[in-house]
Design a protein around this motif. Structure first.
Motif, short mmCIF file in Angstrom:
data_model
loop_
_atom_site.label_atom_id
_atom_site.label_comp_id
_atom_site.label_asym_id
_atom_site.label_seq_id
_atom_site.Cartn_x
_atom_site.Cartn_y
_atom_site.Cartn_z
N ALA A 27 0.84 -1.21 0.00
CA ALA A 27 0.00 0.00 0.00
C ALA A 27 0.87 1.25 0.00
O ALA A 27 0.56 2.24 -0.70
CB ALA A 27 -0.92 -0.02 1.22
N TRP A 28 1.96 1.24 0.78
CA TRP A 28 2.85 2.40 0.82
C TRP A 28 3.46 2.65 -0.55
O TRP A 28 3.44 3.78 -1.06
CB TRP A 28 3.95 2.16 1.86
N VAL A 29 3.98 1.60 -1.18
CA VAL A 29 4.62 1.79 -2.48
C VAL A 29 3.59 2.13 -3.55
O VAL A 29 3.87 2.91 -4.48
CB VAL A 29 5.46 0.55 -2.86
N SER A 30 2.39 1.60 -3.44
CA SER A 30 1.34 1.97 -4.39
C SER A 30 1.06 3.47 -4.33
O SER A 30 0.87 4.13 -5.36
CB SER A 30 0.06 1.18 -4.11
N GLY A 31 1.04 4.02 -3.12
CA GLY A 31 0.84 5.46 -2.98
C GLY A 31 1.97 6.26 -3.59
O GLY A 31 1.74 7.28 -4.26
N ALA A 34 1.67 6.00 -7.48
CA ALA A 34 0.57 6.78 -8.02
C ALA A 34 0.89 8.28 -8.06
O ALA A 34 0.29 9.02 -8.85
CB ALA A 34 -0.69 6.55 -7.19
N ALA A 35 1.85 8.71 -7.23
CA ALA A 35 2.17 10.14 -7.15
C ALA A 35 3.37 10.54 -8.01
O ALA A 35 3.78 11.70 -7.96
CB ALA A 35 2.45 10.51 -5.69
N VAL A 36 3.92 9.62 -8.78
CA VAL A 36 5.09 9.94 -9.60
C VAL A 36 4.65 10.73 -10.84
O VAL A 36 3.89 10.23 -11.66
CB VAL A 36 5.83 8.67 -10.04
N PRO A 37 5.13 11.96 -11.01
CA PRO A 37 4.80 12.73 -12.22
C PRO A 37 5.51 12.13 -13.44
O PRO A 37 6.63 11.62 -13.33
CB PRO A 37 5.32 14.14 -11.92
N ALA A 145 11.00 6.75 -3.63
CA ALA A 145 10.70 7.98 -2.90
C ALA A 145 11.87 8.96 -2.97
O ALA A 145 11.68 10.16 -3.20
CB ALA A 145 10.37 7.65 -1.44
N VAL A 146 13.08 8.46 -2.78
CA VAL A 146 14.26 9.33 -2.85
C VAL A 146 14.39 9.93 -4.24
O VAL A 146 14.67 11.13 -4.40
CB VAL A 146 15.53 8.54 -2.46
N ALA A 147 14.17 9.11 -5.26
CA ALA A 147 14.33 9.57 -6.64
C ALA A 147 13.30 10.62 -7.03
O ALA A 147 13.58 11.49 -7.87
CB ALA A 147 14.25 8.39 -7.60
N THR A 148 12.12 10.57 -6.44
CA THR A 148 11.03 11.45 -6.86
C THR A 148 10.68 12.51 -5.83
O THR A 148 9.66 13.20 -5.95
CB THR A 148 9.78 10.61 -7.20
#
Length: 209
Positions: A27-31, A34-37, A145-148
């Motif tokens: 669920a965390w990684v799905s969030g 989904a938020a990656v532009p 997360a770090v990359a984005t």
């Protein structure tokens, strides 16, 4: 994790159900996904072999492999990067992660924990395989997360449990070959448990600038 590969499975991983933790990681990684532009898909990541797009497509593979355990097929038959989703990898990950959760919570979900799976480090029961996939999910979630520029820490108790398990089945001195992890990285001062898990798995935060 078997005697045949000299990688023993810690007893706790043979008796503990990892699904509640694993589903939270999904669920965390799905969030995050989904938020990656779209404009960040070509950006580099802490995992040298992937940019953001190919990291997301690899994350799809990390879902398809346990899905194959549920289906009774070879989990390692999937390519490292799921090339069929490269055009739109984030929605593919979200959808397939949800389907995987359904597979492991359906009528046969409990039995899947004892189904033997062949992974690169040997034959293991499904529950032990899910501990390994939990590690991979959180570490690559941290990469993403770090990359984005997103918050790189999962819930502390989730990451701490994964780190405790990783230290048990992935000792610092056993890296390389069928254990595809680099040397342990010394955590930076103040590193959270997810970053420390990434460090234990051989991952390092890129230098600023």
């Amino acid at each position: 994790m078997t005697a045949s590969t000299n990688v023993p499975t810690p007893p706790a991983l043979l008796t503990t159900d990892p699904r509640p933790l694993y589903f939270r990681a999904l669920a965390w990684v799905s969030g995050l996904a989904a938020a990656v532009p779209d404009e960040h898909l070509a950006d580099p990541t802490p995992c040298d072999e992937f940019d953001v797009r190919t990291l997301l497509a690899h994350l799809v593979t990390t879902v398809r492999r346990p899905a194959s355990i549920a289906a009774g097929t070879d989990p390692m038959a999937h390519e490292l990067v799921s090339a069929d989703v490269l055009d739109d990898p984030a929605p593919a990950y979200v959808a397939e992660a949800a389907a995987l959760r359904d597979a492991f919570t359906g009528p046969t979900g409990d039995a899947l924990l004892d189904r033997v799976a062949q992974l690169p480090f040997g034959e293991v029961p499904g529950r032990a395989a899910l501990w390994a996939f939990l590690n991979e999910t959180l570490v690559h979630g941290w990469d993403l997360a770090v990359a984005t520029g997103q918050g790189p820490e999962a819930e502390p108790d989730l990451a701490a449990a994964a780190l405790e398990a990783a230290r048990a089945y992935l000792p610092a001195e056993r890296r390389g070959g069928p254990i595809p992890f680099g040397p342990v990285v010394e955590p930076a001062p103040g590193a959270g448990p997810t970053e420390r898990l990434a460090n234990w798995s051989g991952r390092e935060r890129p230098a600023a600038g």
